[in-house]
Design a protein around this motif. Structure first.
Motif, PDB file in Angstrom:
ATOM      1  N   ASP A 281     101.713 -33.534 -83.861  1.00  0.00           N
ATOM      2  CA  ASP A 281     100.576 -33.059 -83.070  1.00  0.00           C
ATOM      3  C   ASP A 281      99.301 -33.840 -83.353  1.00  0.00           C
ATOM      4  O   ASP A 281      98.213 -33.286 -83.371  1.00  0.00           O
ATOM      5  N   ARG A 282      99.432 -35.149 -83.604  1.00  0.00           N
ATOM      6  CA  ARG A 282      98.239 -35.972 -83.782  1.00  0.00           C
ATOM      7  C   ARG A 282      98.280 -37.065 -82.723  1.00  0.00           C
ATOM      8  O   ARG A 282      99.154 -37.078 -81.864  1.00  0.00           O
ATOM      9  N   TYR A 283      97.317 -38.008 -82.787  1.00  0.00           N
ATOM     10  CA  TYR A 283      97.328 -39.123 -81.848  1.00  0.00           C
ATOM     11  C   TYR A 283      97.837 -40.408 -82.481  1.00  0.00           C
ATOM     12  O   TYR A 283      98.438 -41.230 -81.817  1.00  0.00           O
TER      13      TYR A 283
ATOM     14  N   ASN B 137      94.842 -45.218 -82.133  1.00  0.00           N
ATOM     15  CA  ASN B 137      94.653 -45.414 -80.695  1.00  0.00           C
ATOM     16  C   ASN B 137      93.318 -46.075 -80.402  1.00  0.00           C
ATOM     17  O   ASN B 137      92.807 -45.965 -79.311  1.00  0.00           O
ATOM     18  N   ARG B 138      92.743 -46.765 -81.379  1.00  0.00           N
ATOM     19  CA  ARG B 138      91.414 -47.301 -81.171  1.00  0.00           C
ATOM     20  C   ARG B 138      91.416 -48.789 -80.876  1.00  0.00           C
ATOM     21  O   ARG B 138      90.676 -49.267 -80.035  1.00  0.00           O
TER      22      ARG B 138
ATOM     23  N   PHE C 177     115.021 -42.746 -82.978  1.00  0.00           N
ATOM     24  CA  PHE C 177     115.716 -41.683 -83.703  1.00  0.00           C
ATOM     25  C   PHE C 177     115.463 -41.809 -85.205  1.00  0.00           C
ATOM     26  O   PHE C 177     115.293 -40.806 -85.902  1.00  0.00           O
TER      27      PHE C 177
ATOM     28  N   LEU D 119     112.222 -40.256 -85.746  1.00  0.00           N
ATOM     29  CA  LEU D 119     112.310 -38.796 -85.647  1.00  0.00           C
ATOM     30  C   LEU D 119     112.877 -38.216 -86.939  1.00  0.00           C
ATOM     31  O   LEU D 119     112.415 -37.186 -87.432  1.00  0.00           O
ATOM     32  N   LEU D 120     113.871 -38.896 -87.510  1.00  0.00           N
ATOM     33  CA  LEU D 120     114.432 -38.433 -88.780  1.00  0.00           C
ATOM     34  C   LEU D 120     113.343 -38.388 -89.832  1.00  0.00           C
ATOM     35  O   LEU D 120     113.239 -37.441 -90.606  1.00  0.00           O
TER      36      LEU D 120
ATOM     37  N   ALA E 236     102.783 -38.270 -82.784  1.00  0.00           N
ATOM     38  CA  ALA E 236     103.131 -37.419 -81.650  1.00  0.00           C
ATOM     39  C   ALA E 236     103.958 -36.232 -82.115  1.00  0.00           C
ATOM     40  O   ALA E 236     103.802 -35.120 -81.607  1.00  0.00           O
ATOM     41  N   TRP E 237     104.824 -36.460 -83.112  1.00  0.00           N
ATOM     42  CA  TRP E 237     105.671 -35.371 -83.577  1.00  0.00           C
ATOM     43  C   TRP E 237     104.967 -34.486 -84.580  1.00  0.00           C
ATOM     44  O   TRP E 237     105.521 -33.508 -85.051  1.00  0.00           O
TER      45      TRP E 237
ATOM     46  N   MET F 160     104.511 -42.548 -82.958  1.00  0.00           N
ATOM     47  CA  MET F 160     105.523 -41.524 -82.715  1.00  0.00           C
ATOM     48  C   MET F 160     105.454 -40.434 -83.770  1.00  0.00           C
ATOM     49  O   MET F 160     105.567 -39.252 -83.467  1.00  0.00           O
TER      50      MET F 160
ATOM     51  N   ALA G  21     110.246 -38.018 -89.345  1.00  0.00           N
ATOM     52  CA  ALA G  21     109.244 -36.993 -89.066  1.00  0.00           C
ATOM     53  C   ALA G  21     109.731 -35.612 -89.442  1.00  0.00           C
ATOM     54  O   ALA G  21     108.927 -34.727 -89.684  1.00  0.00           O
ATOM     55  N   SER G  22     111.058 -35.401 -89.491  1.00  0.00           N
ATOM     56  CA  SER G  22     111.486 -34.006 -89.604  1.00  0.00           C
ATOM     57  C   SER G  22     112.229 -33.652 -90.881  1.00  0.00           C
ATOM     58  O   SER G  22     112.265 -32.477 -91.209  1.00  0.00           O
ATOM     59  N   LEU G  23     112.834 -34.608 -91.578  1.00  0.00           N
ATOM     60  CA  LEU G  23     113.710 -34.186 -92.674  1.00  0.00           C
ATOM     61  C   LEU G  23     113.092 -34.442 -94.039  1.00  0.00           C
ATOM     62  O   LEU G  23     112.440 -35.455 -94.249  1.00  0.00           O
TER      63      LEU G  23
END
Ligand code: SF4
Ligand code: SF4
Lengths: 171, 318
Positions: free
Chosen positions: B38-40, B43-44, B275, B278-279, B35-36, B32, B281-283
């Motif tokens: 812009d990477r993958y 996944n291997r 969530f 997400l926190l 994803a936030w 996740m 990833a962004s703060l």
């Protein structure tokens, strides 16, 4: 407070953006032709080795990873007896290519040199020497200038003047 | 006898599911976060990289399990065990669905507070026993953060307790039949969520570990599976806080029919786990004194206010 929520939202929206990752073994990044990768030793248009064993590349190399020994053939043409590059130390700076007076040493766009054994990263002359002319075509050092090594007569080079007869060189 | 067997089976099943979820969360979080950003992400290994967890586990089991010669040995070993134990014990009071719970304690919520206070010991002891200045700084920060946030974490939940009239989590869920508590107790929900982040020392409140300042804070000296325990403990903590939020504010297993109750519970829980990610990833991380003053000067008075208003309203309508 608002900016916190806003950055949460912006980050969330990135889920739907395009991924920047290039999935390497399947997908390859385009390499420009002047990419500095694996080093090769090239040959001149007559299929002879270009390297004249001048040691300039070894002197220019900041990490001292080039080792060579010059020798001469029966015509007096210089060539390296051995030429060794330790790629586990090379930093692919390209200084050796800049230093070389004969376009012999060239960096090519190839970086896939992984090895399991570190010793295998030491390339000998057989590994470095290629059959072609690399990036610079049509250049043959011994045809332009220099001593007679069986390629051209004295003073017959492309950019060379006839030798001057010193006895007639009177003021 | 049969009843005892059934209860123990349920307890073991919950334990296994929880540990699996916590390990799987490592993969979920990495995917996740990617994803936030812009990477993958991984996944291997296996489909969508889901076996990355297994690969990581194998790796971490084979790592050298090193105890520094300058460390206080017994305490050093004890610390990672405490975090796992206390968090897993806290899960015993959470009703995942009717009948799927370990202990139906009548003081369930208090038990959770007791356990999360004990959890602070793992940070303190881990940092102290490492005998390393970064670890000690991390431990000092961690204990201060956890103790001060514990206070209004408790206070913020008192509104829920007043409205439900019980400390028992099953009763609290059943009291949300008509309206989930996050509507009447929105302030309590926000405060509990912030305190929960601080309690699990997750980003943005990961001040005890703050990689850019303290290397890894209190678990700098840990390696191998002891580090793994701290790591899984952190993810278990996220799961615990998400499960508690679900239980206390979002109606626990109550859903809209058509799916079994435990599925509703898991859906809500995973929404909060995401969530949390997400926190992260962004703060950015706040400064240490900002965290403290946010706690003592804003959130503590707010939770008192919430408690007072809720109490007054409940008394008034009785
Ligand atoms: S590229 Fe740079 S480091 Fe590598 S051999 Fe040439 S001079 Fe040395
Ligand atoms: S600088 Fe060129 S010619 Fe001189 S030794 Fe190196 S490769 Fe050979």
């Amino acid at each position: 407070m608002f900016s916190i929520l806003r950055s949460l939202w912006i980050t969330f929206l990135h889920m739907f953006h395009k991924r920047v990752t290039i999935e390497y073994p399947e997908e390859k990044a385009p390499l420009p032709p002047r990419w500095r990768g694996r080093i090769v030793l090239t040959r001149d248009p007559d299929d002879m080795e270009r390297c004249v064993g001048c040691y300039l590349c070894a002197a220019a190399c900041p990490v001292d990873c080039i080792s060579l020994q010059a020798t001469e053939d029966e015509n007096g043409r210089r060539y390296p007896e051995f030429f060794r590059i330790n790629f586990s130390r090379c930093i692919f700076c390209g200084y050796c290519e800049d230093a070389c007076p004969t376009y012999a040493i060239q960096l090519i766009p190839d970086f896939e040199m992984g090895e399991y054994n570190r010793q295998n990263l030491v390339y000998e002359k057989e590994d470095l020497l290629i059959a072609g002319q690399g990036k610079y075509h049509g250049y043959n050092y011994y045809r332009e200038a220099g001593v007679d090594v069986g390629v051209k007569g004295k003073g017959e080079g492309i950019n060379e003047d006839k030798p001057v007869d010193v006895r007639k060189l009177m003021p | 006898m049969n009843e005892t067997l059934k209860l123990s089976l349920i307890a073991i099943a919950i334990l296994l599911v929880l540990v699996t979820i916590a390990a799987g969360l490592i993969w979920v979080e990495r995917r996740m976060l990617a994803a936030w950003q812009d990477r993958y992400g991984p996944n291997r290994v296996g489909t969508f990289g889901i076996l990355q967890v297994a690969a990581d586990m194998i790796k971490i089991f084979f790592k050298e399990d090193w105890i520094p010669p300058f460390a206080d040995k017994s305490v050093f070993i004890l610390a990672p065990a405490i975090v796992m134990t206390t968090i897993l014990l806290s899960f015993s009071i959470i009703p995942f669905a009717p009948g799927i719970l370990v202990a139906d304690l009548n003081i369930g919520l208090l038990f959770f507070f007791a356990m999360s206070s004990l959890g602070a010991y793992s940070v303190v002891l881990g940092g102290w026993a490492s005998n390393n200045k970064y670890s000690l700084l991390g431990a000092v920060r961690g204990s201060a953060q956890m103790i001060s946030y514990e206070i209004f974490m408790g206070l913020s939940l008192m509104g829920v307790v007043i409205m439900a009239g019980s400390f028992n989590l099953t009763d609290i869920v059943l009291a949300q039949k008509n309206v989930w508590f996050f509507i009447p107790q929105f302030l309590g929900f926000v405060i509990f969520f912030i305190a929960g982040i601080a309690e699990t020392h997750r980003l943005p409140f990961d001040i005890p570990e703050a990689e850019s300042e303290l290397i890894a804070g209190y678990h700098t000296e840990y390696s191998g599976m002891k580090f793994g325990m701290f790591f899984i403990g952190e993810y278990l903590g996220i799961t615990l806080i998400s499960a508690l939020i679900t239980t206390l504010f979002f109606g626990g297993w109550l859903g809209f029919g058509f799916l079994p109750p435990v599925v509703w519970f898991l859906i809500k829980m995973f929404a909060f786990i995401l969530f949390f990610v997400l926190l992260r990833a962004s703060l950015p991380r706040p400064r240490y004194d900002q965290l403290m003053s946010l706690g003592w000067k804003i959130l503590l008075p707010l939770s008192f206010l919430n408690l007072l208003v809720t109490g007054a309203l409940v008394l008034y309508f009785q």
